[in-house]
Design a protein around this motif. Structure first.
Motif, PDB file in Angstrom:
ATOM      1  N   ASN A 152       2.390   1.890  -3.444  1.00 54.71           N
ATOM      2  CA  ASN A 152       1.453   2.515  -4.376  1.00 54.71           C
ATOM      3  C   ASN A 152       1.222   3.986  -4.041  1.00 54.71           C
ATOM      4  OD1 ASN A 152       1.004   0.357  -6.061  1.00 54.71           O
ATOM      5  ND2 ASN A 152      -0.741  -0.417  -4.926  1.00 54.71           N
ATOM      6  N   THR A 198       0.832  -1.201   0.000  1.00 53.60           N
ATOM      7  CA  THR A 198       0.000   0.000   0.000  1.00 53.60           C
ATOM      8  C   THR A 198       0.867   1.252   0.000  1.00 53.60           C
ATOM      9  OG1 THR A 198      -1.688  -1.196   1.257  1.00 53.60           O
ATOM     10  CG2 THR A 198      -1.871   1.190   1.198  1.00 53.60           C
ATOM     11  N   ASN A 200      -3.123  -4.768  -9.009  1.00 48.30           N
ATOM     12  CA  ASN A 200      -3.493  -4.389  -7.649  1.00 48.30           C
ATOM     13  C   ASN A 200      -4.570  -5.311  -7.075  1.00 48.30           C
ATOM     14  OD1 ASN A 200      -1.703  -2.285  -7.585  1.00 48.30           O
ATOM     15  ND2 ASN A 200      -3.194  -0.734  -8.159  1.00 48.30           N
TER      16      ASN A 200
END
Length: 456
Positions: free
Chosen positions: A67, A64, A323
């Motif tokens: 990203n 996370t 993702n």
């Protein structure tokens, strides 16, 4: 090559701990005092943890963060250790089975403490120069300085409160209760105070003046100027006042004067030092396939898509598919990297969602968790995967040209370099290939191998 990938992986979960809500003033201190020292990436990492910590204390994976920040795991690790070194972050790790982390954010030091610290103030000075340093110092200290003709008469804790019983664990009057710090860094320097005391007589420098704060400051000055106990003895003798008092400001001034007198008129500078880790034999990649394996284990899937596409940004649908495999289905990013690599190179750069999900479903049921396991399973199940592809495509999978009759040679599907082992059977090696496609494949893989350093 540092073995950071052994300390941190994209799939490792983490939680954030804030000791108390930080203020906008803390953000100003972080931006103007700390950012020049640690850089924009470490600052962005801190601000991201800050924002997430205020929103919720839910657990998330480092994927996370990758990203959110748009950085590979190696840069996130570098940002983390910089924050740890400067005193803005404490990291706790648990290793019983599944590794996970707790990141505890520490607030920036208050301006007075920051500018009184010899290491931090000198580090900032060396980064931004004298004019900018004086400007930022005046901004934060001009309203907090007390005029010199005022003397502090505040009562201490022990002046007003007394312990009920000595065994209750209350602090004694001899303890300096004003020495508490918000968030401090560790200089990681050992100083020989026993030798320091041997050269200082009790009459000139009473033992009582070497409080915890003064001792800590002496250690930092010794570290900054690379001095031992003998040099610090002279600094203390220069700094001791007529009433046998020793202050932080006096030590700082005396150290600066002694350095200019004995070493140089140019102040010392602090630079970031990368400590090289001892390299084990297994840490050093022996072949290009080992290097590719490390790349696939550490790079974010979006970087793999970007590298295969010659540095161009991948389409949102491709990123969303990658993702989804990681976040929704819980696949490890390294496994997703191998899957993307395998599918793209054998389907003429077409990322078909149904085909990717069918292989992903198989790997999930097989509990594949590493890039090496994914590569091996792709080799073993290659024939089955070819059948799945032909079932989902209106065209039949072409067979290699064998030279029989008038059959025309047809294109053979490309395969990743890691698919082919050095000890393949002779029959497999003798299988003819389309020359132009082979050259194209080798160029693509070489490009991917060259770019792995940029992405990781």
């Amino acid at each position: 090559m540092t073995a950071y990938y052994k300390e941190l992986q994209p799939g490792d979960p983490y939680r954030i701990r804030l000791p108390y809500p930080f203020s906008n003033y803390d953000r100003q201190l972080l931006t103007l005092l700390y950012q020049p020292m640690i850089g924009a990436e470490a600052t962005a990492f801190y601000l991201t943890l800050w924002a997430e910590g205020e929103a919720s204390g839910d657990e998330a994976t480092h994927y996370t963060l990758m990203n959110t920040l748009g950085n590979p795991i190696s840069k996130i690790f570098e940002a983390r250790i910089q924050l740890e070194a400067i005193g803005l972050l404490k990291t706790y790790r648990k290793d019983n089975g599944n590794r996970c982390f707790i990141y505890e954010l520490c607030p920036p030091l208050d301006p007075k403490t920051f500018f009184m610290d010899p290491l931090l103030s000198m580090f900032l000075f060396s980064k931004i120069g004298e004019p900018s340093y004086r400007r930022v110092r005046d901004r934060f200290l001009i309203h907090s300085e007390v005029p010199e003709d005022f003397k502090e008469v505040s009562r201490t804790f022990t002046d007003i409160f007394q312990p009920v019983h000595a065994k209750a664990g209350y602090p004694s009057a001899k303890q300096d209760l004003q020495e508490r710090k918000q968030g401090a860094y560790e200089a990681d320097a050992e100083f020989d105070f026993a030798m320091l005391r041997q050269g200082l007589s009790e009459q000139l420098v009473p033992k009582r003046v070497l409080t915890a704060t003064i001792r800590d400051f002496i250690s930092k000055l010794a570290y900054l100027y690379s001095w031992g106990p003998l040099e610090m003895q002279k600094v203390i003798l220069l700094a001791i006042e007529d009433d046998y008092n020793l202050t932080v400001e006096g030590l700082k001034k005396s150290a600066s004067e002694y350095y200019k007198l004995t070493v140089s008129t140019t102040a010392p500078q602090l630079v970031q030092v990368q400590k090289e880790e001892p390299k084990a034999t297994e840490d050093v990649p022996k072949t290009k396939q080992d290097e590719l394996l490390i790349y696939l284990e550490t790079a974010p899937p979006i970087q793999v898509l970007r590298d295969i596409a010659n540095g161009n940004e991948p389409l949102p649908a491709d990123v969303q598919l990658a993702n989804q495999l990681v976040v929704t289905h819980g696949m490890k990013p390294a496994v997703v990297n191998v899957l993307l690599h395998y599918v793209l190179l054998r389907t003429d750069m077409k990322l078909t969602k149904a085909y990717v999900e069918k292989i992903a479903s198989h790997w999930l049921r097989k509990n594949v968790t590493t890039a090496k396991e994914a590569m091996e399973l792709a080799r073993v199940e290659h024939t089955q995967y070819m059948k799945w592809k032909s079932e989902g495509s209106p065209t039949t999978v072409a067979k290699p040209f064998t030279g029989n009759g008038n059959r025309k040679p047809v294109r053979e599907e490309k395969l990743p370099e890691w698919f082919h082992k050095k000890n393949d059977a002779p029959a497999a090696k003798a299988e003819p290939r389309n020359e132009s496609l082979e050259v194209e494949k080798q160029k693509l893989l070489a490009k991917l191998a060259l770019k792995k350093g940029k992405g990781g």
